[in-house]
Each structure stands twice: as structure tokens, then as C-alpha cells.
Scaffold this active site. Structure first.
Site, mmCIF file in Angstrom:
data_model
loop_
_atom_site.group_PDB
_atom_site.id
_atom_site.type_symbol
_atom_site.label_atom_id
_atom_site.label_comp_id
_atom_site.label_asym_id
_atom_site.label_seq_id
_atom_site.Cartn_x
_atom_site.Cartn_y
_atom_site.Cartn_z
ATOM 1 C CG ASN A 114 23.608 -44.571 4.026
ATOM 2 O OD1 ASN A 114 22.720 -44.065 3.359
ATOM 3 N ND2 ASN A 114 24.816 -44.075 4.116
ATOM 4 C CE LYS A 166 -13.874 -46.209 12.035
ATOM 5 N NZ LYS A 166 -12.647 -46.082 11.284
ATOM 6 C CE LYS A 168 -10.976 -43.584 7.515
ATOM 7 N NZ LYS A 168 -9.857 -44.526 7.621
ATOM 8 C CG ASP A 194 -9.915 -43.058 11.625
ATOM 9 O OD1 ASP A 194 -10.491 -44.102 11.973
ATOM 10 O OD2 ASP A 194 -9.077 -43.012 10.716
ATOM 11 C CD GLU A 195 -6.099 -44.345 11.118
ATOM 12 O OE1 GLU A 195 -6.222 -45.066 10.117
ATOM 13 O OE2 GLU A 195 -6.804 -44.475 12.152
ATOM 14 C CG HIS A 285 -3.283 -45.059 14.707
ATOM 15 N ND1 HIS A 285 -2.752 -45.274 13.456
ATOM 16 C CD2 HIS A 285 -4.455 -45.732 14.744
ATOM 17 C CE1 HIS A 285 -3.591 -46.050 12.766
ATOM 18 N NE2 HIS A 285 -4.619 -46.341 13.520
ATOM 19 N NE ARG A 286 -0.334 -51.693 14.009
ATOM 20 C CZ ARG A 286 -0.088 -52.989 13.870
ATOM 21 N NH1 ARG A 286 1.122 -53.458 14.075
ATOM 22 N NH2 ARG A 286 -1.048 -53.832 13.520
ATOM 23 C CG HIS A 318 -3.553 -48.827 17.211
ATOM 24 N ND1 HIS A 318 -4.821 -49.013 16.726
ATOM 25 C CD2 HIS A 318 -3.602 -47.708 17.968
ATOM 26 C CE1 HIS A 318 -5.606 -48.032 17.170
ATOM 27 N NE2 HIS A 318 -4.881 -47.227 17.921
ATOM 28 C CB SER A 370 -7.490 -51.107 16.938
ATOM 29 O OG SER A 370 -8.217 -50.241 16.107
#
Length: 394
Positions: A114, A166, A168, A194-195, A285-286, A318, A370
Site C-alpha cells: 500500500n 534465436k 526467439k 526465450d522468456e 527468468h526475471r 538472471h 545473460s
């Protein structure tokens, strides 16, 4: 100046307690607070403590039915930030009873739910959290951790190498699997979805899983090494995510992947439990992190998101590169890399570590470098990250 309406009490009367001695069981938070002009720092710090614990904007009769002293968050220290005008670090201590056990979701809802829209504040950033063992012990943590992963893969004394397939988006499942095979056969330990590869019209998830599994087994047979491909199980519903994880398990592959910020901590924790129960490694993965952590004065620093992931569960995460196309300061990055890998991390403000963190026996997470790195970065990367890391090219 900010006008406070009639009947509104100053928070600092109740929630600013500079004499408070923190308990070993308290969750401690360091906030970077930028008050509105005319709001004293003590009031701003106390407002954060109040609104993220028991406070509301006025006194209500039901306050008398509980012990606020037992349950309130307390702003116990405030210091000005060097070189910044009207900016402070406010330290807040939260009693452990405010949080549900084993729920990163509840921890964040309480601490950052909040307060970030608060009128008395111009900006607010959560810089660090101290998670006490009394709380971290209620979490499973990473499904396996660094040592178990090395044993599973039979790879020791060096960073693990990977690359992202790739282009991707746009390859068919068969051609995608073909690229996976070539990379693994050529010597990489891992390849990666890939994410944003989930289950799109040009390549549905089940087809991709099948062809990638085939590529893994072929490369393993030819090289005599254990190989993996991070199969992205992230999906639109958590049920679908678990279904994809179960399919990966049936195919016998070693590792799956999740986008933990877009997927959410609740889904991530469920997936981490499944991975431990079923012997799958979990690559995290972030995606979306910069939305939360990039602004210096507002949001949440990535070191907090990294600590939260270690509690929620993941074997890789990552962590920036220090050298590639995406930004990251060396000392600060190394600070949260240590928070991911080590058992005990000393407070060190030069590395952005506001609290000493003791993870006791919680497994570590391998940091993944990465994003825009290539072979000429290798000497720098090995120097920065050391052996316990994943270097993810492409």
C-alpha cells in the site's frame, strides 16, 4: 506544505521509535524515502511503518481490542542519504507475526502493498530486507541448489555455459529443436527458451518440448555429457503451467524454466515445490524486473527480488552481466550475487547490502549472466562471477 485533515494523528507519535532494540525474529526493511516538501523525515518514515503494518489514517475503536505494541511495524532509525537533498533511509522493523509462513506473496503484500502511493511521500524505494531464520525456515527455497545441480549434471569447477535460441519467435518446433541440438552438440551445457516463448500459434508448447527432448537425448548420446534445455513452462494459468511441468518430467528432461515476476510468486512457489518433488531443476527468468527496480528513487531494488526468489524457489536466476548491453553496477551486482549463493552475507553498504543476512541451510541459487554478452567478455565474466554461475550467451 501538505495539509493533514482534522482528526488525523501524526504517525510518528506511535510508529517512530528510535529507542527500539530490534529482535532476532523481526523482518527488517530499509526504505529510501523522499518526503513531500514540508513533511518531516520522522513522519514519513513512521507513515511507511504504519501503513505497511497495523496503521490506518485515524484511530479506530477496534485498536483497543488488540495490542498494537505487539503487532505494529516500527521505524527505528532514519539517516539522510549522502549527496541527496531531502532523501532518507528509513529502517523499519516488522514483528514476525504479521506474516503468513512460507508466503512470499503475503510478505510483499504487507511490506510494499500500500505504501508506495502514499501522499506524504514523493517517492519510495525498498532497498533491502533482512529475512530472519525464523521466517526463512518456513520456506522450502530452491528445489535443489548449486551443489545438487552440479552432482546431477556431473559438471564441476567451472561456470556452466548456455545460449538462448534465436530468432526467439517464429521458428517451427522442428527447426527450433534442430538449433537446440546443434548448440548442445557443439559443447554448450544448456540451451534456453526465450522468456516470451510460451505456446504461440507458430510453435505450440508440446511440440517444442518433444523436439527439444529429442535434441537433448541425441546430443547426450553423442557427447557422453549431460545436457539440458530450459523448457519454459510459464503459462496463462497456474494449472496449465503445472501441466507443462508434468510433461517435461515425463519426457525425462533435467530442467524447466519460469518467468517469476510475470508469473507471480504464488505460481513460482508451487512450481518450485513440484520441481523438488520430481527432480527437475528450475531456471528463473526475471522478465519485468526493470519495471520494478530500475528507478533509483522509487520501486524495489533487485536485491530484494533476488532474496524473495531464493525463498520462493529457483535454481538459476538472471542477475545482470556487469559487461553486456543491459545496465548493472559491478559492486552492487556482486552484492546480490553473494546474497543468492552464500549462506552468510555481512552487511556492506559499499555493495548495497544494508543488513547482515543469514540463510542458515537454505540452498543457494546460481546467478545467470545473460544479455548481450559474447566470447570476448569471458575473462571479465569469469573474474566477476567466479565458478558458480551460468554464462548465458545470445
Amino acid at each position: 506544505s501538505v495539509g493533514f485533515k482534522a482528526g488525523v494523528k501524526d504517525y510518528r507519535l506511535t510508529y517512530y521509535t528510535p529507542d527500539y532494540e530490534t529482535l532476532a525474529t523481526d523482518i527488517l526493511a530499509a526504505f529510501r524515502v523522499t518526503p513531500q516538501p514540508g513533511v518531516p523525515p520522522e513522519e514519513a518514515g513512521a507513515a511507511v511503518a504504519a501503513e505497511s503494518s497495523t496503521g490506518t489514517w485515524t484511530t479506530v475503536w477496534t485498536d483497543g481490542l488488540t495490542s498494537l505494541d505487539r503487532y505494529k511495524g516500527r521505524c527505528y532509525h532514519i539517516e539522510p542519504v549522502a549527496g541527496e537533498e531531502n532523501q532518507y533511509i528509513a529502517y523499519v522493523a516488522y514483528p514476525l507475526d504479521l506474516f503468513e509462513e512460507g508466503s512470499v506473496t503475503n510478505m510483499f503484500t504487507s511490506i510494499v502493498g500500500n505504501v508506495f502511493g502514499f501522499k506524504a511521500l514523493r517517492a519510495l524505494r525498498l532497498e533491502d530486507l533482512r529475512i530472519p531464520p525464523a521466517y526463512s525456515k518456513t520456506f522450502q527455497g530452491p528445489p535443489h541448489g548449486i551443489q545438487v545441480e552440479r552432482d546431477k549434471l556431473n559438471k564441476y569447477g567451472r561456470p556452466l555455459l548456455g545460449c538462448t535460441i534465436k530468432p526467439k519467435l517464429g521458428l517451427s518446433a522442428k527447426n527450433y529443436g534442430r538449433a537446440v541440438y546443434e548448440c548442445l552438440r557443439g559443447g554448450l551445457d544448456f540451451t534456453k527458451d526465450d522468456e516470451n516463448v510460451n505456446s504461440q500459434p507458430f510453435m505450440r508448447w508440446r511440440d517444442r518440448f518433444l523436439f527439444c527432448a529429442e535434441a537433448i537425448y541425441k546430443a547426450q548420446a553423442e557427447t557422453g555429457e549431460i545436457k539440458g534445455h530450459y523448457l519454459n513452462a510459464t503459462a496463462g494459468t497456474s494449472e496449465e503451467m503445472m501441466k507443462r511441468a508434468a510433461c517435461a518430467r515425463e519426457l525425462g528432461v533435467p530442467i524447466i524454466m519460469h518467468d517469476y515476476l510475470t508469473g507471480g510468486f504464488t505460481a513460482n512457489t508451487s512450481l518450485a515445490h513440484y520441481c523438488r518433488d520430481n527432480g527437475l531443476l528450475l531456471h528463473i527468468h526475471r522478465a519485468m524486473h526493470a519495471v520494478i527496480d530500475r528507478q533509483k528513487n522509487h520501486g524495489i531494488h533487485f536485491r530484494v527480488l533476488a532474496k524473495a526468489l531464493r525463498m520462493s524457489g529457483g535454481d538459476h536466476i538472471h542477475a545482470g552481466t556487469v559487461v553486456g548491453k543491459l545496465e548493472g553496477e559491478r559492486d552492487v551486482t556482486l552484492g546480490f550475487v553473494d546474497l543468492l549463493r552464500d549462506d552468510f552475507i555481512e552487511k556492506d553498504r559499499s555493495r548495497g547490502i544494508y543488513f547482515t543476512q543469514d540463510w542458515v541451510s537454505m540452498p543457494g541459487v546460481l546467478p545467470v549472466a545473460s544479455g548481450g554478452i559474447h566470447v570476448w567478455h569471458m575473462p571479465a565474466l569469469t573474474e566477476i562471477f567466479g565458478d558458480d554461475s551460468v554464462l548465458q550467451f545470445g
